[in-house]
Design a protein around this motif. Sequence first.
Motif, PDB file in Angstrom:
ATOM      1  N   TYR A 250       0.605  -1.241   0.122  1.00 59.14           N
ATOM      2  CA  TYR A 250       0.036  -0.033  -0.051  1.00 59.14           C
ATOM      3  C   TYR A 250       1.059   1.150   0.038  1.00 59.14           C
ATOM      4  O   TYR A 250       0.269   2.498   0.095  1.00 59.14           O
ATOM      5  CB  TYR A 250      -0.977   0.226   1.287  1.00 59.14           C
ATOM      6  CG  TYR A 250      -2.019  -1.126   1.226  1.00 59.14           C
ATOM      7  CD1 TYR A 250      -2.164  -1.790   0.015  1.00 59.14           C
ATOM      8  CD2 TYR A 250      -2.618  -1.235   2.358  1.00 59.14           C
ATOM      9  CE1 TYR A 250      -2.915  -2.893   0.266  1.00 59.14           C
ATOM     10  CE2 TYR A 250      -3.455  -2.395   2.396  1.00 59.14           C
ATOM     11  CZ  TYR A 250      -3.852  -3.155   1.280  1.00 59.14           C
ATOM     12  OH  TYR A 250      -4.690  -4.178   1.553  1.00 59.14           O
ATOM     13  N   TYR A 251       2.401   1.110   0.122  1.00 57.78           N
ATOM     14  CA  TYR A 251       2.990   2.164   0.050  1.00 57.78           C
ATOM     15  C   TYR A 251       3.245   2.903  -1.121  1.00 57.78           C
ATOM     16  O   TYR A 251       3.716   1.991  -2.264  1.00 57.78           O
ATOM     17  CB  TYR A 251       4.261   1.972   0.516  1.00 57.78           C
ATOM     18  CG  TYR A 251       5.297   3.256   0.602  1.00 57.78           C
ATOM     19  CD1 TYR A 251       5.021   4.270   1.676  1.00 57.78           C
ATOM     20  CD2 TYR A 251       6.500   3.431   0.088  1.00 57.78           C
ATOM     21  CE1 TYR A 251       5.808   5.548   1.717  1.00 57.78           C
ATOM     22  CE2 TYR A 251       7.337   4.292   0.062  1.00 57.78           C
ATOM     23  CZ  TYR A 251       6.877   5.494   0.981  1.00 57.78           C
ATOM     24  OH  TYR A 251       7.607   6.600   0.997  1.00 57.78           O
ATOM     25  N   LEU A 252       3.088   4.140  -1.521  1.00 53.76           N
ATOM     26  CA  LEU A 252       3.150   4.659  -3.029  1.00 53.76           C
ATOM     27  C   LEU A 252       4.425   5.582  -3.314  1.00 53.76           C
ATOM     28  O   LEU A 252       4.421   6.001  -4.210  1.00 53.76           O
ATOM     29  CB  LEU A 252       1.896   5.323  -3.428  1.00 53.76           C
ATOM     30  CG  LEU A 252       0.548   4.507  -3.373  1.00 53.76           C
ATOM     31  CD1 LEU A 252      -0.575   5.701  -3.590  1.00 53.76           C
ATOM     32  CD2 LEU A 252       0.808   3.508  -4.540  1.00 53.76           C
ATOM     33  N   LYS A 261       5.777  10.186  -8.666  1.00 49.90           N
ATOM     34  CA  LYS A 261       4.535  10.304  -9.250  1.00 49.90           C
ATOM     35  C   LYS A 261       3.267   9.699  -8.734  1.00 49.90           C
ATOM     36  O   LYS A 261       2.031  10.331  -8.600  1.00 49.90           O
ATOM     37  CB  LYS A 261       4.650   9.819 -10.916  1.00 49.90           C
ATOM     38  CG  LYS A 261       3.515  10.214 -11.823  1.00 49.90           C
ATOM     39  CD  LYS A 261       4.014   9.909 -13.144  1.00 49.90           C
ATOM     40  CE  LYS A 261       2.848   9.545 -14.040  1.00 49.90           C
ATOM     41  NZ  LYS A 261       3.247   8.489 -15.235  1.00 49.90           N
ATOM     42  N   GLU A 262       3.243   8.355  -8.328  1.00 50.67           N
ATOM     43  CA  GLU A 262       2.224   7.697  -7.588  1.00 50.67           C
ATOM     44  C   GLU A 262       1.700   8.227  -6.457  1.00 50.67           C
ATOM     45  O   GLU A 262       0.430   8.365  -6.336  1.00 50.67           O
ATOM     46  CB  GLU A 262       2.381   6.344  -7.576  1.00 50.67           C
ATOM     47  CG  GLU A 262       3.291   5.220  -8.820  1.00 50.67           C
ATOM     48  CD  GLU A 262       4.788   5.520  -8.453  1.00 50.67           C
ATOM     49  OE1 GLU A 262       5.235   6.663  -9.369  1.00 50.67           O
ATOM     50  OE2 GLU A 262       5.215   4.669  -7.902  1.00 50.67           O
ATOM     51  N   ALA A 344      -0.139   0.776 -10.156  1.00 53.29           N
ATOM     52  CA  ALA A 344       0.318  -0.038 -11.382  1.00 53.29           C
ATOM     53  C   ALA A 344       0.897   0.998 -12.431  1.00 53.29           C
ATOM     54  O   ALA A 344       1.944   0.530 -13.285  1.00 53.29           O
ATOM     55  CB  ALA A 344      -0.950  -0.624 -12.428  1.00 53.29           C
ATOM     56  N   GLN A 345       0.943   2.238 -11.983  1.00 58.20           N
ATOM     57  CA  GLN A 345       1.505   3.384 -12.949  1.00 58.20           C
ATOM     58  C   GLN A 345       3.342   3.492 -12.720  1.00 58.20           C
ATOM     59  O   GLN A 345       4.022   4.233 -12.983  1.00 58.20           O
ATOM     60  CB  GLN A 345       0.968   4.493 -12.977  1.00 58.20           C
ATOM     61  CG  GLN A 345      -0.360   4.849 -13.282  1.00 58.20           C
ATOM     62  CD  GLN A 345      -0.830   6.045 -13.549  1.00 58.20           C
ATOM     63  OE1 GLN A 345      -0.058   6.809 -13.573  1.00 58.20           O
ATOM     64  NE2 GLN A 345      -2.367   5.924 -13.482  1.00 58.20           N
ATOM     65  N   LYS A 346       3.663   2.644 -11.557  1.00 58.99           N
ATOM     66  CA  LYS A 346       4.920   2.742 -11.218  1.00 58.99           C
ATOM     67  C   LYS A 346       5.958   2.861 -12.487  1.00 58.99           C
ATOM     68  O   LYS A 346       5.855   1.997 -13.314  1.00 58.99           O
ATOM     69  CB  LYS A 346       5.458   1.560 -10.135  1.00 58.99           C
ATOM     70  CG  LYS A 346       6.472   2.163  -9.430  1.00 58.99           C
ATOM     71  CD  LYS A 346       6.536   1.176  -8.194  1.00 58.99           C
ATOM     72  CE  LYS A 346       7.944   1.488  -7.269  1.00 58.99           C
ATOM     73  NZ  LYS A 346       7.870   2.642  -6.957  1.00 58.99           N
ATOM     74  N   ALA A 386      15.908   8.689  -1.424  1.00 58.60           N
ATOM     75  CA  ALA A 386      14.537   8.605  -0.964  1.00 58.60           C
ATOM     76  C   ALA A 386      13.636   7.852  -2.177  1.00 58.60           C
ATOM     77  O   ALA A 386      12.690   7.153  -1.466  1.00 58.60           O
ATOM     78  CB  ALA A 386      13.856  10.082  -0.896  1.00 58.60           C
ATOM     79  N   HIS A 387      13.855   8.006  -3.278  1.00 56.18           N
ATOM     80  CA  HIS A 387      13.194   7.108  -4.191  1.00 56.18           C
ATOM     81  C   HIS A 387      13.527   5.871  -4.484  1.00 56.18           C
ATOM     82  O   HIS A 387      12.745   4.843  -4.686  1.00 56.18           O
ATOM     83  CB  HIS A 387      13.049   8.133  -5.478  1.00 56.18           C
ATOM     84  CG  HIS A 387      12.511   9.094  -5.947  1.00 56.18           C
ATOM     85  ND1 HIS A 387      11.969   9.689  -6.759  1.00 56.18           N
ATOM     86  CD2 HIS A 387      12.259   9.924  -4.640  1.00 56.18           C
ATOM     87  CE1 HIS A 387      11.352  10.631  -6.649  1.00 56.18           C
ATOM     88  NE2 HIS A 387      11.476  11.092  -5.249  1.00 56.18           N
TER      89      HIS A 387
END
Length: 535
Positions: A250-252, A261-262, A344-346, A386-387
Amino acid sequence: MAKMTVARAMVEVLKSEGVEIIFGIPGAAIYPFYDALYSSDIKHVLVRTEQAAVHEASGYARTTGKVGVCVATSGPGATNLITGIATAYMDSVPIVAITGQVNSSLIGKDVFQEVDITGATAPFTKHNYLVKDPKKIVRILKEAFYIASTGRRGPVLIDVPIDVQMQEIEFEIPKEIDIPGYKPKEKGHPLQIKRAVEAIESSKRPVVCSGGGVIASGASQELQILIEKQKIPVISTLMGIGSIPTDHPYYLGMIGSHGQKEANLALRQADLLIVIGARLADRALGDTKITDNMKIIHIDIDPAEIGKNVDTNVPIVGDAKQVLSEINKRISERKDFWAHEIKAQKKVLPDDDKLHPYDVLREISRAYNGDYIITTDVGQHQIWAAHNLYIKEPGTFITSGGLGTMGYGVPAAIGAKFGRPDKEVIAITGDGSFQMLLQELATIKREQVPIKVVLFNNTRLGMVYELQKKRCTGRFIATCLDGNPDFMILAKAYGIESMRLESKEKLKEAIEIMKSHKGPFLLEVVTSPDEPTIP
Ligand SMILES: Cc1ncc(C[n+]2csc(CCOP(=O)(O)OP(=O)(O)O)c2C)c(N)n1
């Protein structure tokens, strides 16, 4: 009651508070305190500049949950603490900073090494004291630890004139600390908790925004229970990274102008935003506008944060752990996770022959499987970290979120390693940030602190260089760091092992070498100045 000097009493109180380590630099105005320290078991780490002492105390505090302690002399010693104290204040880190002051009879006369440090730090300390009455020292120190470590945590400074340090007092530690007017509110109001539960249950697209307050209050487990029961996507601020594992379904990701972006998409689509332990300042929101269609629940221990940057429908003042556990007792279960499409847009990052920073960070994540404490500096590398890093446990991603202080990363890693010697500690830095406090390599060497430093060398103040490329149509000014030292020779000069990584083929091997090296290690990663912060 025993008789002793104020300096000795200060050391006794530190011992009674469980202080095991202090970071600092001595000087004439603080020598009686150091003299008293000589005969105690408290370890003193001699840093190379006082700013590093605060950052080291901060790294220690953030990895142990204890109060970090730093010491400096009057005048320039005290002023050198300022950036560190402001950094700790912005990120709510519990610190007690002790400074020597000139003789009480000379205060206000601009004598040698006099500076009004309580005046200077008033806006960014949680509280500060100039000790005029020797009899009050014990109470003041006890209060300082109490204030620093309760409610919304933060730095407290105590300025002690040299003559006060030398006076004799009757020493007795008070059993309890009661500060009139200071009563941090830990429990949320039951009516507000009820309203929050109703708002969550009636929302269609709830999102949790998790901030540093979740980590500070140790509320990660309670957060995980809530989001799993209600199937709520989680986005975080920079300070909130690690409040739930970054691989949680659940982490975006992180929100904001440098966010993922997500995460920003979820923020824009939410009909209910549950902000926990975050202030949602400008960088966290980026260009996202909070509209009237979005309800906001804001949980924070500090009432001053609620409504400061965003209007709130359900304000809850209280400790995140306590408030969340109350909510969890009442909340029902939801069937569906609404943000599948967003998830899903990852973004898939390019996999070419070039060595990109994200390749390095992902390889570090893989090689260590998240079993580390990461500290970062400030710049593009901070955002890359961070990303792309896998952060498994709360409190293992340590960065200067609020003030964005270049130079924080390496000293914070030193403090973190003192706090958690059992953990691998890796500082992620840039060539600009590293050079702000690189003298701490001497502290690493002297104290044999086996941290790893991963230095992304793009010969630029990369984040500002990128800004000039985009906003100033390439009119680059003062962002090229030509004149950088050879970092391999520099590391050698400090007696620290190092390696330069220039190609992708050598990546795995380099991380293995760094990982298997027992002592401190510097890995320089040669990086293109044109690597974007967000590819
Ligand atoms: C003490 C301080 N001075 C200036 C800045 C402004 N600033 C933000 S990022 C940055 C560049 C950082 O360069 P570097 O550490 O090499 O990291 P990179 O962006 O290249 O990864 C600067 C100058 C800052 N954040 N802190």
